[in-house]
Structure formats: structure tokens, C-alpha cells
Design a protein around this motif. Structure first.
Motif, PDB file in Angstrom:
ATOM      1  N   LYS A 189       0.830  -1.200   0.000  1.00  0.00           N
ATOM      2  CA  LYS A 189       0.000   0.000   0.000  1.00  0.00           C
ATOM      3  C   LYS A 189       0.868   1.256   0.000  1.00  0.00           C
ATOM      4  O   LYS A 189       0.471   2.293  -0.512  1.00  0.00           O
ATOM      5  CB  LYS A 189      -0.907   0.007   1.233  1.00  0.00           C
ATOM      6  N   THR A 190       2.031   1.160   0.598  1.00  0.00           N
ATOM      7  CA  THR A 190       2.855   2.364   0.772  1.00  0.00           C
ATOM      8  C   THR A 190       4.038   2.442  -0.192  1.00  0.00           C
ATOM      9  O   THR A 190       4.577   3.515  -0.396  1.00  0.00           O
ATOM     10  CB  THR A 190       3.399   2.427   2.214  1.00  0.00           C
ATOM     11  N   HIS A 191       4.437   1.306  -0.751  1.00  0.00           N
ATOM     12  CA  HIS A 191       5.651   1.312  -1.579  1.00  0.00           C
ATOM     13  C   HIS A 191       5.462   0.557  -2.887  1.00  0.00           C
ATOM     14  O   HIS A 191       4.606  -0.309  -2.991  1.00  0.00           O
ATOM     15  CB  HIS A 191       6.820   0.679  -0.816  1.00  0.00           C
ATOM     16  N   VAL A 232      10.385   2.216  -3.524  1.00  0.00           N
ATOM     17  CA  VAL A 232      10.080   3.635  -3.638  1.00  0.00           C
ATOM     18  C   VAL A 232       8.698   3.889  -3.037  1.00  0.00           C
ATOM     19  O   VAL A 232       7.783   3.125  -3.287  1.00  0.00           O
ATOM     20  CB  VAL A 232      10.086   4.060  -5.131  1.00  0.00           C
ATOM     21  N   PRO A 233       8.565   4.957  -2.224  1.00  0.00           N
ATOM     22  CA  PRO A 233       7.238   5.263  -1.687  1.00  0.00           C
ATOM     23  C   PRO A 233       6.243   5.600  -2.784  1.00  0.00           C
ATOM     24  O   PRO A 233       6.618   6.194  -3.805  1.00  0.00           O
ATOM     25  CB  PRO A 233       7.465   6.471  -0.777  1.00  0.00           C
ATOM     26  N   ARG A 234       4.998   5.231  -2.588  1.00  0.00           N
ATOM     27  CA  ARG A 234       3.948   5.495  -3.568  1.00  0.00           C
ATOM     28  C   ARG A 234       3.493   6.945  -3.531  1.00  0.00           C
ATOM     29  O   ARG A 234       3.647   7.646  -2.551  1.00  0.00           O
ATOM     30  CB  ARG A 234       2.733   4.626  -3.245  1.00  0.00           C
ATOM     31  N   GLY A 235       2.873   7.366  -4.624  1.00  0.00           N
ATOM     32  CA  GLY A 235       2.150   8.629  -4.653  1.00  0.00           C
ATOM     33  C   GLY A 235       3.024   9.868  -4.643  1.00  0.00           C
ATOM     34  O   GLY A 235       2.610  10.921  -4.191  1.00  0.00           O
ATOM     35  N   ARG A 236       4.258   9.772  -5.144  1.00  0.00           N
ATOM     36  CA  ARG A 236       5.124  10.952  -5.183  1.00  0.00           C
ATOM     37  C   ARG A 236       5.167  11.562  -6.584  1.00  0.00           C
ATOM     38  O   ARG A 236       5.966  12.449  -6.851  1.00  0.00           O
ATOM     39  CB  ARG A 236       6.557  10.563  -4.762  1.00  0.00           C
ATOM     40  N   GLY A 237       4.355  11.033  -7.492  1.00  0.00           N
ATOM     41  CA  GLY A 237       4.368  11.534  -8.858  1.00  0.00           C
ATOM     42  C   GLY A 237       5.595  11.052  -9.613  1.00  0.00           C
ATOM     43  O   GLY A 237       6.119   9.980  -9.331  1.00  0.00           O
ATOM     44  N   LYS A 238       6.053  11.856 -10.575  1.00  0.00           N
ATOM     45  CA  LYS A 238       7.219  11.482 -11.373  1.00  0.00           C
ATOM     46  C   LYS A 238       8.491  11.777 -10.580  1.00  0.00           C
ATOM     47  O   LYS A 238       8.684  12.901 -10.129  1.00  0.00           O
ATOM     48  CB  LYS A 238       7.230  12.293 -12.675  1.00  0.00           C
ATOM     49  N   ILE A 275      13.882   7.688 -14.528  1.00  0.00           N
ATOM     50  CA  ILE A 275      12.698   8.450 -14.119  1.00  0.00           C
ATOM     51  C   ILE A 275      11.491   7.534 -14.213  1.00  0.00           C
ATOM     52  O   ILE A 275      11.326   6.796 -15.193  1.00  0.00           O
ATOM     53  CB  ILE A 275      12.524   9.700 -15.001  1.00  0.00           C
ATOM     54  N   THR A 276      10.656   7.570 -13.188  1.00  0.00           N
ATOM     55  CA  THR A 276       9.481   6.720 -13.189  1.00  0.00           C
ATOM     56  C   THR A 276       8.339   7.389 -12.430  1.00  0.00           C
ATOM     57  O   THR A 276       8.565   8.316 -11.664  1.00  0.00           O
ATOM     58  CB  THR A 276       9.799   5.334 -12.598  1.00  0.00           C
ATOM     59  N   LYS A 277       7.123   6.900 -12.677  1.00  0.00           N
ATOM     60  CA  LYS A 277       5.957   7.392 -11.940  1.00  0.00           C
ATOM     61  C   LYS A 277       5.743   6.514 -10.721  1.00  0.00           C
ATOM     62  O   LYS A 277       5.795   5.292 -10.816  1.00  0.00           O
ATOM     63  CB  LYS A 277       4.717   7.313 -12.856  1.00  0.00           C
ATOM     64  N   THR A 278       5.481   7.121  -9.583  1.00  0.00           N
ATOM     65  CA  THR A 278       5.278   6.314  -8.368  1.00  0.00           C
ATOM     66  C   THR A 278       3.797   6.252  -8.010  1.00  0.00           C
ATOM     67  O   THR A 278       3.018   7.065  -8.402  1.00  0.00           O
ATOM     68  CB  THR A 278       6.055   6.882  -7.172  1.00  0.00           C
TER      69      THR A 278
END
Ligand SMILES: [Zn+2]
Length: 130
Positions: free
Chosen positions: A92-94, A108-114, A127-130
Motif C-alpha cells: 500500500k505504501t511502496h 520507492v514510496p507510492r504517490g510521489r508523482g514522477k 525516471i518513473t511514476k510512483t
């Protein structure tokens, strides 16, 4: 219900080994049923009967020992499977990414955008979307 409760007093009941035996029995009988391999269906009664026997057993100490022996073998397998599932689906968080340079798994933590991720092992950046 009360009668059943009285009957179960001093008896062992279920544990992880019991549930594993039940699942093994179901898998065997289903595979036997689906493939038409009747010996498999017959074999499937063995873990089932063993599970029932353990549930109603009054020899609690022996049953606990069996379960502990089973758990020492099963727990590392369970942990490895849980880890694999986590890496595949994330939590849920990563989220998990594999470094394209060295194959290192990066959490990587979720929900940080690009975001730009730098691999801690080989310093490869992507570079990736989280
Ligand atoms: Zn790397």
C-alpha cells in the motif's frame, strides 16, 4: 453446540499444519477429479484423515511438536512467497523497481508523482511514476 464444545475439551483442534493438510487433500482430490486419475483421489484421503485425527487428538504436546516442525520448514517458504508477491504487486505504501543497470530491487514510496530514482548500488538513474 455445547455438546460439541464438551467433546472438544482437551482435544487439539486446528493449526497451520492441519490447514495445510486440508489444502493438500483438496488439491490432490481436485487434480485427481479433473485429470481422471483415480489413485490421486484415493491418496487425497491420507492428509484429510491425518488432519481429522490431529484435530481430535488428545495428545496435545505431540501435535504441537509436529506443528512446530512443520512451521520451521514452512515459514521460510511463506516469507519468500510474501516477498515475491510484494515485489510483484507492491504494498500500500511502496512500489518496487528493478534497476536496469544492475538488477537491484529498489523500494520507492507510492504517490510521489514522477521522480528520478538513483540506484544505491550502481548509481544508475531513471525516471518513473510512483
Ligand atoms: Zn543498479
Amino acid at each position: 453446540m455445547n455438546r460439541f464444545r464438551n467433546f472438544m475439551v482437551g482435544r487439539y483442534g486446528t493449526d497451520k499444519l492441519g490447514i495445510a493438510l486440508l489444502i493438500l487433500s483438496m488439491i490432490l482430490s481436485w487434480t485427481g477429479g479433473l485429470t481422471g486419475l483415480e489413485p490421486l483421489v484415493v491418496v487425497s484421503y491420507v492428509p484429510f484423515i491425518w488432519c481429522i485425527y490431529r484435530m481430535f487428538s488428545k495428545n496435545i504436546y505431540v501435535r504441537m511438536n509436529e506443528n512446530n516442525k512443520f512451521l520451521t520448514k514452512y515459514t521460510p517458504v511463506e516469507t519468500a512467497i510474501k516477498k515475491k508477491v510484494q515485489v510483484l504487486f507492491g504494498t500500500k505504501t511502496h512500489k518496487y523497481y528493478k534497476c536496469s543497470g544492475c538488477g537491484q530491487m529498489i523500494r520507492v514510496p507510492r504517490g510521489r508523482g514522477k521522480v528520478e530514482i538513483a540506484c544505491p548500488k550502481c548509481n544508475n538513474r531513471f525516471i518513473t511514476k510512483t
